[in-house]
Design an enzyme around this catalytic site. Sequence first.
Site, PDB file in Angstrom:
ATOM      1  N   ASP A 182      23.763  52.966  94.936  1.00 14.76           N
ATOM      2  CA  ASP A 182      23.107  54.239  94.810  1.00 14.76           C
ATOM      3  C   ASP A 182      22.990  54.415  93.308  1.00 14.76           C
ATOM      4  O   ASP A 182      23.190  53.555  92.565  1.00 14.76           O
ATOM      5  CB  ASP A 182      24.372  55.397  95.201  1.00 14.76           C
ATOM      6  CG  ASP A 182      24.092  56.607  95.037  1.00 14.76           C
ATOM      7  OD1 ASP A 182      22.844  56.931  95.394  1.00 14.76           O
ATOM      8  OD2 ASP A 182      24.768  57.634  94.262  1.00 14.76           O
ATOM      9  N   ASP A 193      22.328  58.214  91.061  1.00 19.26           N
ATOM     10  CA  ASP A 193      23.237  59.340  90.639  1.00 19.26           C
ATOM     11  C   ASP A 193      24.779  58.956  90.608  1.00 19.26           C
ATOM     12  O   ASP A 193      25.243  58.792  92.009  1.00 19.26           O
ATOM     13  CB  ASP A 193      22.632  60.566  91.107  1.00 19.26           C
ATOM     14  CG  ASP A 193      21.504  60.916  90.389  1.00 19.26           C
ATOM     15  OD1 ASP A 193      21.541  61.153  89.240  1.00 19.26           O
ATOM     16  OD2 ASP A 193      20.658  61.429  91.385  1.00 19.26           O
TER      17      ASP A 193
END
Length: 288
Positions: free
Chosen positions: A67, A69
């Site tokens: 991922d 963030d």
Amino acid sequence: ARNDSHFVPFLYSLKLSLKSHWCLLCNQSQIRFVSYIIKMNGFSDLTPSDSKPSLAHLAPLEAILFDVDGTLCDSDPIHLIAFQELLQQIGFNNGVPIDEKFFIANIAGKHNSEIALVLFPDDVARGLKFCEDKEALFRKLVAEKVKPLDGLLKLTKWIKDRGLKRAAVTNAPKENAELIISKLGLTDFFQAVILGSECEFPKPHPGPYLKALEVLNVSKEHTLVFEDSVSGIKAGVAAGMPVVGLTTGNPASVLVQAKPAFLIENYADTKLWGVLDELDNKGSSQKS
């Protein structure tokens, strides 16, 4: 029927409390009873740090998916600042700034289409425009503040040295993802960036991770995922892969409900490197 959304955090807190105050519990029958309750309810793995995790079944490892963030960098506090500033300007919540608890419950890890519905249920179009403005402010702030999580660059070197495939899989807008990846010096590292907005459904749907497997031409049986949100962990698990959860912005008691393989604070965690060493050894033995 048991409501796991309340029961899991309770047992997790209970187990942590027992670890802290074990010496104060003189009644051994009480200790055995609480341990039995935890085990019988299927929560023996609520604190993955209590035991040595293993992902040996992934060997030989083919790919690692990240991922963006909260997983490559601790960007959630910057998102929170941007939301607080703009929501306060429009008088949201009677002008009282949203707090971290609200952010985690309603915003963190979610796609902007979901956030717009949460914040402006009666005017989603306004919500979407608000999210665009918020992302612009976020990009201005993050350009000055972003830095990699501890141990990330060591891990990316480990991945490159072994010739593993890698992709970023995110619900973030394209501009945000590209900016963060660039600021972290990882533009050339990632072989693909999969956006939730370019899939049929964003996370927590498994679609973005399934697309990453397809683009990289790797199998889920030999791919590992790193995530920091409930939404992201659920997506990776639903796609059939083990997910290592990072407690960057969400408490362990929340993340564990999404069933990560285990949790780490950052990429310098010795637990993670023990798992990677085991994968190295298993992969080497399979080749010989």
